[in-house]
Motif scaffolding. Sequence first.
Motif, PDB file in Angstrom:
ATOM      1  N   MET A  57     -33.101  68.077  -4.212  1.00 19.25           N
ATOM      2  CA  MET A  57     -32.208  67.533  -3.193  1.00 19.25           C
ATOM      3  C   MET A  57     -31.610  68.650  -2.330  1.00 19.25           C
ATOM      4  O   MET A  57     -31.530  68.541  -1.106  1.00 19.25           O
TER       5      MET A  57
ATOM      6  N   GLY B 201     -34.015  69.807   0.047  1.00 23.98           N
ATOM      7  CA  GLY B 201     -34.098  68.845   1.144  1.00 23.98           C
ATOM      8  C   GLY B 201     -32.972  69.035   2.159  1.00 23.98           C
ATOM      9  O   GLY B 201     -33.213  69.062   3.376  1.00 23.98           O
ATOM     10  N   PHE B 202     -31.761  69.188   1.649  1.00 23.02           N
ATOM     11  CA  PHE B 202     -30.625  69.409   2.563  1.00 23.02           C
ATOM     12  C   PHE B 202     -30.850  70.667   3.398  1.00 23.02           C
ATOM     13  O   PHE B 202     -30.575  70.691   4.605  1.00 23.02           O
TER      14      PHE B 202
ATOM     15  N   VAL C   4     -37.744  65.824   6.504  1.00 24.50           N
ATOM     16  CA  VAL C   4     -37.758  65.981   5.048  1.00 24.50           C
ATOM     17  C   VAL C   4     -37.914  64.637   4.370  1.00 24.50           C
ATOM     18  O   VAL C   4     -37.301  63.650   4.789  1.00 24.50           O
ATOM     19  N   ALA C   5     -38.757  64.605   3.325  1.00 25.90           N
ATOM     20  CA  ALA C   5     -38.800  63.450   2.427  1.00 25.90           C
ATOM     21  C   ALA C   5     -38.686  63.972   1.007  1.00 25.90           C
ATOM     22  O   ALA C   5     -39.270  65.004   0.676  1.00 25.90           O
ATOM     23  N   ASN C   6     -37.946  63.257   0.200  1.00 27.08           N
ATOM     24  CA  ASN C   6     -37.655  63.738  -1.150  1.00 27.08           C
ATOM     25  C   ASN C   6     -37.635  62.542  -2.102  1.00 27.08           C
ATOM     26  O   ASN C   6     -36.806  61.648  -1.976  1.00 27.08           O
ATOM     27  N   ALA C   7     -38.602  62.519  -3.020  1.00 27.76           N
ATOM     28  CA  ALA C   7     -38.663  61.440  -4.015  1.00 27.76           C
ATOM     29  C   ALA C   7     -38.567  62.057  -5.402  1.00 27.76           C
ATOM     30  O   ALA C   7     -39.184  63.087  -5.673  1.00 27.76           O
TER      31      ALA C   7
ATOM     32  N   TYR D 120     -36.422  58.959 -11.639  1.00 25.29           N
ATOM     33  CA  TYR D 120     -35.194  58.175 -11.540  1.00 25.29           C
ATOM     34  C   TYR D 120     -34.895  57.549 -12.884  1.00 25.29           C
ATOM     35  O   TYR D 120     -35.788  57.177 -13.639  1.00 25.29           O
ATOM     36  N   GLY D 121     -33.628  57.395 -13.187  1.00 28.33           N
ATOM     37  CA  GLY D 121     -33.211  56.670 -14.380  1.00 28.33           C
ATOM     38  C   GLY D 121     -33.440  57.490 -15.629  1.00 28.33           C
ATOM     39  O   GLY D 121     -33.235  58.702 -15.645  1.00 28.33           O
TER      40      GLY D 121
ATOM     41  N   GLN E  68     -35.979  58.575 -17.002  1.00 28.88           N
ATOM     42  CA  GLN E  68     -36.932  59.664 -16.816  1.00 28.88           C
ATOM     43  C   GLN E  68     -36.231  60.964 -16.416  1.00 28.88           C
ATOM     44  O   GLN E  68     -36.559  62.034 -16.886  1.00 28.88           O
TER      45      GLN E  68
ATOM     46  N   PRO F   3     -44.438  59.635   2.274  1.00 30.44           N
ATOM     47  CA  PRO F   3     -43.354  60.489   1.802  1.00 30.44           C
ATOM     48  C   PRO F   3     -43.495  61.000   0.370  1.00 30.44           C
ATOM     49  O   PRO F   3     -42.562  61.603  -0.138  1.00 30.44           O
ATOM     50  N   HIS F   4     -44.605  60.722  -0.282  1.00 35.25           N
ATOM     51  CA  HIS F   4     -44.799  61.280  -1.628  1.00 35.25           C
ATOM     52  C   HIS F   4     -45.805  62.421  -1.561  1.00 35.25           C
ATOM     53  O   HIS F   4     -46.662  62.459  -0.677  1.00 35.25           O
TER      54      HIS F   4
ATOM     55  N   LEU G  92     -49.022  64.236  -2.366  1.00 36.46           N
ATOM     56  CA  LEU G  92     -50.374  63.884  -2.800  1.00 36.46           C
ATOM     57  C   LEU G  92     -51.041  65.109  -3.442  1.00 36.46           C
ATOM     58  O   LEU G  92     -51.560  65.034  -4.543  1.00 36.46           O
TER      59      LEU G  92
END
Lengths: 380, 182, 250
Positions: free
Chosen positions: B22, B25-26, B35-38, B41-42, B44, B64-65, B67
């Motif tokens: 993150m 990304g900022f 910027v894309a950031n995935a 989550y949770g 995991q 945005p993921h 590859l």
Amino acid sequence: MGDRRVKPSLPEGRYFFSGNEAVAEGALSAGCRFYGGYPITPSSEIMERMAARLPEFDGVFIQMEDEIASIASVIGASWAGAKAMTATSGPGFSLMQEGIGYAAFTEAPCVVVDIQRAGPSTGQATKVGSGDLMQAKWGSHGDYLPIALSPWSVQEMFDLTIRAFNLAERFRTPVFLMGEEATAHLRESIRVPGEIAVSERNRGEGPPFGTDEPDGVPPMPVFGDGRKLLVTGSTHDQEGFRKTDDPETHRRLVERLHKKILNHQDEIIQTEAYHLKGAEVGIIAYGFTARSALFAVQRLRKAGVAAGLLRLQTLWPFPYDVVESLTRSLKHCLTFEMNMGQISGEIQKVCRCPLHVTTQVNGTIISPATMETKVREVLS
Amino acid sequence: MREITQIRLAGFGGQGIVLAGMLLGFAGVREGLEVANANSYGAQARGSACKAEVILGRKSIVFPHVLTSDILIVLSQEAYKLFLPDMADGGTILFDPYHVTPGKTPHTFHGIPATQTALKTFRTPQPANIVMLGAFTELTGIISEANMTAAIRENAPPRFVDANLKALALGIDLAKKTKGAS
Amino acid sequence: MTRALRGYIRPEIEHTPFCPGCGHGSLMGTILRAIDDLNWDMDEMLFVSGIGCAGWIPSPHFNADTLHTLHGRAIAFATGAKLFNPALKVMVIGGDGDLTSIGGNHLIHAARRDIDLTVVCANNMIYGMTGGQAASTTPLGCTSATTPAGNPYRPFDLCKLLEGAGARYVARFAVTQPVELRESIKKALTIEGFTFVEAVSPCPTQFGRRNKIDQAADMIRTLQAHCVPRERATGKEGPDMIITGEFVGA
């Protein structure tokens, strides 16, 4: 759309937001001043940001005891004059359906954000799905026409939330933002403009529940205006009096609620075309899946395949005309959905070329590679 | 930098992988990039293998993921094994030798002793994530040190800002030494 | 309805919809008298109700803003309206089935949050409009359309429930005690925060005829005979007795 220019909730500039944060800022920008909600993955960050931010705008935030109460509080606030919203995910959206029907029937503008996860039931609570689209269409009992929007990026989580409020106020109806976990938790750079256009409620004179035109949107006074409003979820005449025994009152009301949406589709429906000029193969997609589809189409075009993409930003009312006219010129139409084919069924109704449906319900997004392969299969 | 740079940060839950992604990304937004950031989550993100994906673009990012990753920043052997197959040919791998023993593949490797440095300086491995960001900043030149510093200052948890800025500086120093050695 | 209260009723209304002998008409008058006593402006008031006979007490009759909502949800709707516009004086009127069975969750949470609402629960101990089924307030052993062999479950003591949930003011009076009930409603309206008045109301049509109290007048006499003011209660009253009075915030 929108008839008033206002400054958004943040200074003009570039920001790095998650989709959920962008929804909250879009709502605040559109003038949302009431949020009633209940925590649920993967939508909770919307609620958390509203809890933090609404007080800065003299707005009201309340965490209700469940989703039934959440939508009820939102409708109560709407009738008290608020631009109001809630956000939830599948199980909560199910619980809200009775209230959504009430909002549709009493013509209470409100925005419901559904961050879809893989269902049914608790399903894969943290994983992506797009299985609530028919629920958005038919979730509450009886006949009404919802408006449902499908954002594909964090930017659109912001932009379409604003649009959802504008449509809600313009047509006095609940509007759904059908987000998906993949976009809700994605962070992207977005642009907040210096000004946005917002629609304001018409609180003017005239009967609050009827118009002379069969497709009109009546003015909506609010509680405290001294209009002695009579709001009921029972069949009502144009002043709000219960007329449950009168067939004509019911027919006229239900038909007007339909026509006020159907006869204004031009104002509501938005789609985007990518590389469709001269395309032999067209993908029709929405939401996050359209990101994969555009990527696949760009690669196919580079490889000399005449592929294109129609992206649906509006899912309800469904853009039948756009789909029909596009598919007249295609040799093949492909759809990809993170459900068992909910929107493909609508496309099938008007599709003028062979339709190839790919569904994927495993809690993951559909990859561009899957789409490329399918397109090549269809062409071979 | 290329039009689109795909970066993966990976390790196990609790290492601050998501936070590092993150912050990157900022910093990218400050740099004027798309910027894309995935992220994981949770549950995991709180255990087992954890990853953050950051795509930096000079043009809008369609998908945005990640590859194939051009850069892998990796803090666990499990994550290294998991994400190595997705590396772009000739890609760059920043690894922490405390956790990762890399094999021989046609990639550019930089061993950054982030965890050891963190333990020595802060008596906790926690800032290793930011040490790695420092090394990334120095080695790739995609993000300026000033923008990375500002991103940390503005977005890291306030009570850890000072420690994180120190960790960033340590990472930059480590990378300079790596560059000198190679 | 006396001439003095005519202004509180929408001009279009000619009569109430309630059955002969129903206590809700009397409760309607009592509520309006309380408001009249307070000299409150109906334009500042919002009446919220749900589904059931008692939901019709304010809607469409009261000459004010009225919100006739979904079954059980009146308090949640009222919460939204009140929080957004605190200048509204909001009263929720509903039946026992509506407010305490399907809507029980909203009732206790609004009390816990101390939302500034006055809730009047017209308790006739049965589902009237749907045809006499058992409610969460139907006394043990009583016959209803869904308890033909007698209700096997205990009813809620609504006042204890609301006291536990934190209501600022809690009282119970029967519609056969109109003076006490009116004073109680006035108090509930003027106390800031969540206030609750249980108004025990006879339902001869559904409760009476299923429990062998055939005449409306007998219902009223039976109700009167079962009410014990809390000052006179010994603590040894049987479960069929109704202790009336102010329990919190007196």
